[in-house]
Design an enzyme around this catalytic site. Structure first.
Site, PDB file in Angstrom:
ATOM      1  N   PRO A  23       5.924  -1.893  -6.964  1.00 28.11           N
ATOM      2  CA  PRO A  23       5.523  -3.021  -6.124  1.00 28.11           C
ATOM      3  C   PRO A  23       5.217  -4.254  -6.964  1.00 28.11           C
ATOM      4  O   PRO A  23       4.504  -4.168  -7.962  1.00 28.11           O
ATOM      5  CB  PRO A  23       4.268  -2.509  -5.404  1.00 28.11           C
ATOM      6  CG  PRO A  23       3.826  -1.303  -6.134  1.00 28.11           C
ATOM      7  CD  PRO A  23       4.958  -0.795  -6.947  1.00 28.11           C
ATOM      8  N   CYS A  25       4.190  -8.381  -6.272  1.00 24.79           N
ATOM      9  CA  CYS A  25       3.890  -9.438  -5.314  1.00 24.79           C
ATOM     10  C   CYS A  25       4.841 -10.619  -5.490  1.00 24.79           C
ATOM     11  O   CYS A  25       5.164 -11.014  -6.611  1.00 24.79           O
ATOM     12  CB  CYS A  25       2.447  -9.909  -5.471  1.00 24.79           C
ATOM     13  SG  CYS A  25       1.245  -8.689  -4.906  1.00 24.79           S
ATOM     14  N   ALA A  62       2.131  -5.222  -2.816  1.00 27.53           N
ATOM     15  CA  ALA A  62       0.852  -4.884  -2.191  1.00 27.53           C
ATOM     16  C   ALA A  62       0.775  -5.564  -0.833  1.00 27.53           C
ATOM     17  O   ALA A  62       0.809  -6.792  -0.739  1.00 27.53           O
ATOM     18  CB  ALA A  62      -0.300  -5.340  -3.085  1.00 27.53           C
ATOM     19  N   GLN A 104       3.338  -0.217   0.020  1.00 21.30           N
ATOM     20  CA  GLN A 104       2.044  -0.064  -0.631  1.00 21.30           C
ATOM     21  C   GLN A 104       0.982  -0.736   0.223  1.00 21.30           C
ATOM     22  O   GLN A 104       1.033  -1.947   0.455  1.00 21.30           O
ATOM     23  CB  GLN A 104       2.063  -0.687  -2.030  1.00 21.30           C
ATOM     24  CG  GLN A 104       0.772  -0.421  -2.799  1.00 21.30           C
ATOM     25  CD  GLN A 104       0.748  -1.107  -4.150  1.00 21.30           C
ATOM     26  OE1 GLN A 104       0.660  -2.332  -4.210  1.00 21.30           O
ATOM     27  NE2 GLN A 104       0.799  -0.335  -5.225  1.00 21.30           N
ATOM     28  N   HIS A 181      -2.967   1.860  -2.529  1.00 20.69           N
ATOM     29  CA  HIS A 181      -3.164   1.115  -3.773  1.00 20.69           C
ATOM     30  C   HIS A 181      -4.603   1.295  -4.263  1.00 20.69           C
ATOM     31  O   HIS A 181      -5.527   0.684  -3.751  1.00 20.69           O
ATOM     32  CB  HIS A 181      -2.863  -0.357  -3.534  1.00 20.69           C
ATOM     33  CG  HIS A 181      -2.673  -1.165  -4.798  1.00 20.69           C
ATOM     34  ND1 HIS A 181      -2.845  -0.635  -6.060  1.00 20.69           N
ATOM     35  CD2 HIS A 181      -2.323  -2.464  -4.988  1.00 20.69           C
ATOM     36  CE1 HIS A 181      -2.613  -1.578  -6.965  1.00 20.69           C
ATOM     37  NE2 HIS A 181      -2.287  -2.693  -6.342  1.00 20.69           N
ATOM     38  N   HIS A 184      -5.519  -1.412 -10.475  1.00 15.79           N
ATOM     39  CA  HIS A 184      -5.523  -2.824 -10.885  1.00 15.79           C
ATOM     40  C   HIS A 184      -6.739  -3.620 -10.440  1.00 15.79           C
ATOM     41  O   HIS A 184      -6.672  -4.838 -10.277  1.00 15.79           O
ATOM     42  CB  HIS A 184      -4.226  -3.501 -10.408  1.00 15.79           C
ATOM     43  CG  HIS A 184      -3.004  -2.833 -10.966  1.00 15.79           C
ATOM     44  ND1 HIS A 184      -1.769  -2.900 -10.376  1.00 15.79           N
ATOM     45  CD2 HIS A 184      -2.840  -2.029 -12.070  1.00 15.79           C
ATOM     46  CE1 HIS A 184      -0.902  -2.195 -11.084  1.00 15.79           C
ATOM     47  NE2 HIS A 184      -1.541  -1.653 -12.115  1.00 15.79           N
ATOM     48  N   TYR A 186      -8.350  -3.662  -7.626  1.00 15.71           N
ATOM     49  CA  TYR A 186      -8.494  -4.033  -6.224  1.00 15.71           C
ATOM     50  C   TYR A 186      -9.504  -3.089  -5.570  1.00 15.71           C
ATOM     51  O   TYR A 186     -10.109  -2.269  -6.244  1.00 15.71           O
ATOM     52  CB  TYR A 186      -7.123  -4.058  -5.553  1.00 15.71           C
ATOM     53  CG  TYR A 186      -6.201  -5.084  -6.197  1.00 15.71           C
ATOM     54  CD1 TYR A 186      -6.596  -6.419  -6.316  1.00 15.71           C
ATOM     55  CD2 TYR A 186      -4.984  -4.714  -6.746  1.00 15.71           C
ATOM     56  CE1 TYR A 186      -5.784  -7.365  -6.937  1.00 15.71           C
ATOM     57  CE2 TYR A 186      -4.173  -5.655  -7.374  1.00 15.71           C
ATOM     58  CZ  TYR A 186      -4.575  -6.968  -7.463  1.00 15.71           C
ATOM     59  OH  TYR A 186      -3.780  -7.890  -8.085  1.00 15.71           O
ATOM     60  N   ARG A 234      -1.532   5.005  -6.022  1.00 17.12           N
ATOM     61  CA  ARG A 234      -1.419   4.320  -7.319  1.00 17.12           C
ATOM     62  C   ARG A 234      -2.797   4.220  -7.951  1.00 17.12           C
ATOM     63  O   ARG A 234      -3.763   3.812  -7.309  1.00 17.12           O
ATOM     64  CB  ARG A 234      -0.805   2.931  -7.165  1.00 17.12           C
ATOM     65  CG  ARG A 234      -0.678   2.215  -8.519  1.00 17.12           C
ATOM     66  CD  ARG A 234       0.239   1.004  -8.485  1.00 17.12           C
ATOM     67  NE  ARG A 234       1.410   1.240  -9.319  1.00 17.12           N
ATOM     68  CZ  ARG A 234       2.183   0.274  -9.823  1.00 17.12           C
ATOM     69  NH1 ARG A 234       1.929  -0.989  -9.554  1.00 17.12           N
ATOM     70  NH2 ARG A 234       3.213   0.567 -10.569  1.00 17.12           N
ATOM     71  N   LEU A 306       6.712  -1.196 -18.837  1.00 13.61           N
ATOM     72  CA  LEU A 306       7.696  -1.594 -19.853  1.00 13.61           C
ATOM     73  C   LEU A 306       8.738  -0.502 -20.102  1.00 13.61           C
ATOM     74  O   LEU A 306       9.062  -0.163 -21.236  1.00 13.61           O
ATOM     75  CB  LEU A 306       7.013  -1.996 -21.155  1.00 13.61           C
ATOM     76  CG  LEU A 306       6.273  -3.346 -21.144  1.00 13.61           C
ATOM     77  CD1 LEU A 306       5.802  -3.704 -22.544  1.00 13.61           C
ATOM     78  CD2 LEU A 306       7.158  -4.462 -20.588  1.00 13.61           C
ATOM     79  N   GLY A 328       9.563  -2.419 -12.898  1.00 12.28           N
ATOM     80  CA  GLY A 328       9.082  -3.655 -12.301  1.00 12.28           C
ATOM     81  C   GLY A 328       9.889  -4.841 -12.778  1.00 12.28           C
ATOM     82  O   GLY A 328      10.928  -5.182 -12.216  1.00 12.28           O
ATOM     83  N   ARG A 329       9.413  -5.474 -13.852  1.00 11.88           N
ATOM     84  CA  ARG A 329      10.068  -6.700 -14.339  1.00 11.88           C
ATOM     85  C   ARG A 329      11.540  -6.492 -14.651  1.00 11.88           C
ATOM     86  O   ARG A 329      12.351  -7.406 -14.475  1.00 11.88           O
ATOM     87  CB  ARG A 329       9.333  -7.209 -15.584  1.00 11.88           C
ATOM     88  CG  ARG A 329       7.928  -7.730 -15.313  1.00 11.88           C
ATOM     89  CD  ARG A 329       7.255  -8.157 -16.616  1.00 11.88           C
ATOM     90  NE  ARG A 329       5.924  -8.691 -16.402  1.00 11.88           N
ATOM     91  CZ  ARG A 329       4.810  -7.962 -16.341  1.00 11.88           C
ATOM     92  NH1 ARG A 329       4.883  -6.649 -16.467  1.00 11.88           N
ATOM     93  NH2 ARG A 329       3.638  -8.526 -16.150  1.00 11.88           N
TER      94      ARG A 329
END
Length: 359
Positions: A23, A25, A62, A104, A181, A184, A186, A234, A306, A328-329
């Site tokens: 996920p 954002c 999210a 998520q 979630h 991180h 949250y 997660r 990564l 992700g990236r």
């Protein structure tokens, strides 16, 4: 065949490969009015491209269970039926590509009411569609962040109900997987960690008390979600603090509890709950956390962090460090990463007939 391209089954759901999208954002929804939190053309194009590229499972960003649960006013939400209708267009297309749609469910807690990252990411007030954040304790995330209001027990119960309602709407929207979630920094992660949870009631202090909210949310989501479909969770495996934070030992302990409460797979990330910490970010730096949970519990895991090269992802699976990988990236850079990996490793992924000439 490479392990990356083997199907994976959770409950009655079979996911076509082990290449999953994490996920991320997009901060691209309407901020206010009747279309606040509704996925639009950007979200459709963003998620559809990765499905066309062969990704086996795609997790939305999210997605807030309430307006005040958004990280920013521009986040997606699933607290009303208008949002449900917007998501149906996406889940229908992903299913046509053979991709599993996952959502998520999130509440940002004390890290809510911030601006888009490309606008600085700082806190925003009511004049910019912001609001007062909620948290287990009245402790800001960092200097300059808004002071959150401490949740009452009644409000905690209300948030648990919001997660349940969001799960019900997620199924109506066509999703086949929900992820809670808890990472991180949250709201759920804030309750888990003694760094952010200073409560002295039944939701603070001991490990059991700090885990209470997370397990109540899981129970509420599981009660609304079909028995034959999976629920993921997660987690941030560590706060990366020398003392006074959430640890990998805590994560292993919680994994057993989550399994007992009906969670089917742990999505293992790290960090995000303490500002100013130094994280040794290197390729695959979070994989050992996933590997430890997999080795010491019966809960399947997905690794993230990564993971960029096909041979790197293949090695994680073949070494038994994880059951799937989340990109992700790298999927932002290359929506067709799964197809490229299949070409390099001798696997196969779904290819739309329109793209046959490119295989």
């Amino acid at each position: 065949m490479s392990s990356l391209f083997e199907p994976y089954t959770l409950r009655s759901l079979t996911i076509p490969n082990r290449i999953w999208m994490a996920p991320m954002c997009q901060y691209s929804a309407e901020e206010s009015g009747p279309d606040a939190g509704v996925p639009g053309d950007w979200h459709f194009a963003h998620l559809a491209a990765r499905a066309v590229g062969g990704t086996g499972l795609i997790l939305t960003e999210a997605t807030a269970v309430s307006p005040e649960g958004r990280i920013s006013p521009a986040d997606l939400g699933i607290w009303n039926d208008t949002q449900v209708a917007g998501f149906r267009r996406i889940t229908r297309f992903l299913a046509e590509q053979g991709t599993v749609s996952a959502i998520q469910l999130a509440h940002a807690g004390r890290k809510a009411s911030t601006d888009r990252p490309w606008k600085g990411g700082g806190p925003v007030g009511p004049e910019a569609n912001g609001w007062e954040p909620l948290a287990p304790s009245p402790v800001p995330f960092a200097d300059g962040h808004l002071l959150p209001a401490e949740l009452t027990v009644e409000q905690i119960e209300e948030v648990v109900g919001q997660f349940a309602g969001a799960a019900r709407r997620a199924r109506e929207a066509g999703f086949e997987v929900v992820e809670v979630h808890g990472a991180h920094g949250y709201l759920i992660g804030e309750f888990l960690s003694p760094h952010s949870n200073r409560r002295t009631d039944a939701y603070g202090g001991s490990f059991e008390n700090r885990a209470r909210f997370a397990l109540q949310v899981v129970d509420a989501v599981r009660a609304e979600w079909p028995d034959e479909l999976p629920v993921l969770f997660r987690i941030s495996a560590t706060d990366w603090l020398d003392e006074g934070g959430w640890t990998v030992d805590d994560t292993v302990r919680l994994a057993d509890e989550l399994l007992a409460h009906g969670v089917d797979l742990l999505d293992v990330s790290s960090g995000g709950n303490a500002s100013g910490v130094r994280i040794p970010v290197t390729p695959g730096y979070q994989v050992p956390f996933a590997a430890r949970v997999r080795a010491e519990t019966r809960l399947p895991v997905a690794a993230v962090g990564l993971i960029t090269r096909p041979e790197q992802a293949e090695k994680i699976l073949s070494n038994g460090e994880a059951d799937a990988v989340l990109l992700g990236r790298e999927l932002l850079r290359d929506p067709s990463w799964a197809r490229r990996a299949a070409g390099e490793l001798g696997g196969t992924v779904h290819t739309p007939p329109q793209y046959d000439r490119a295989v």
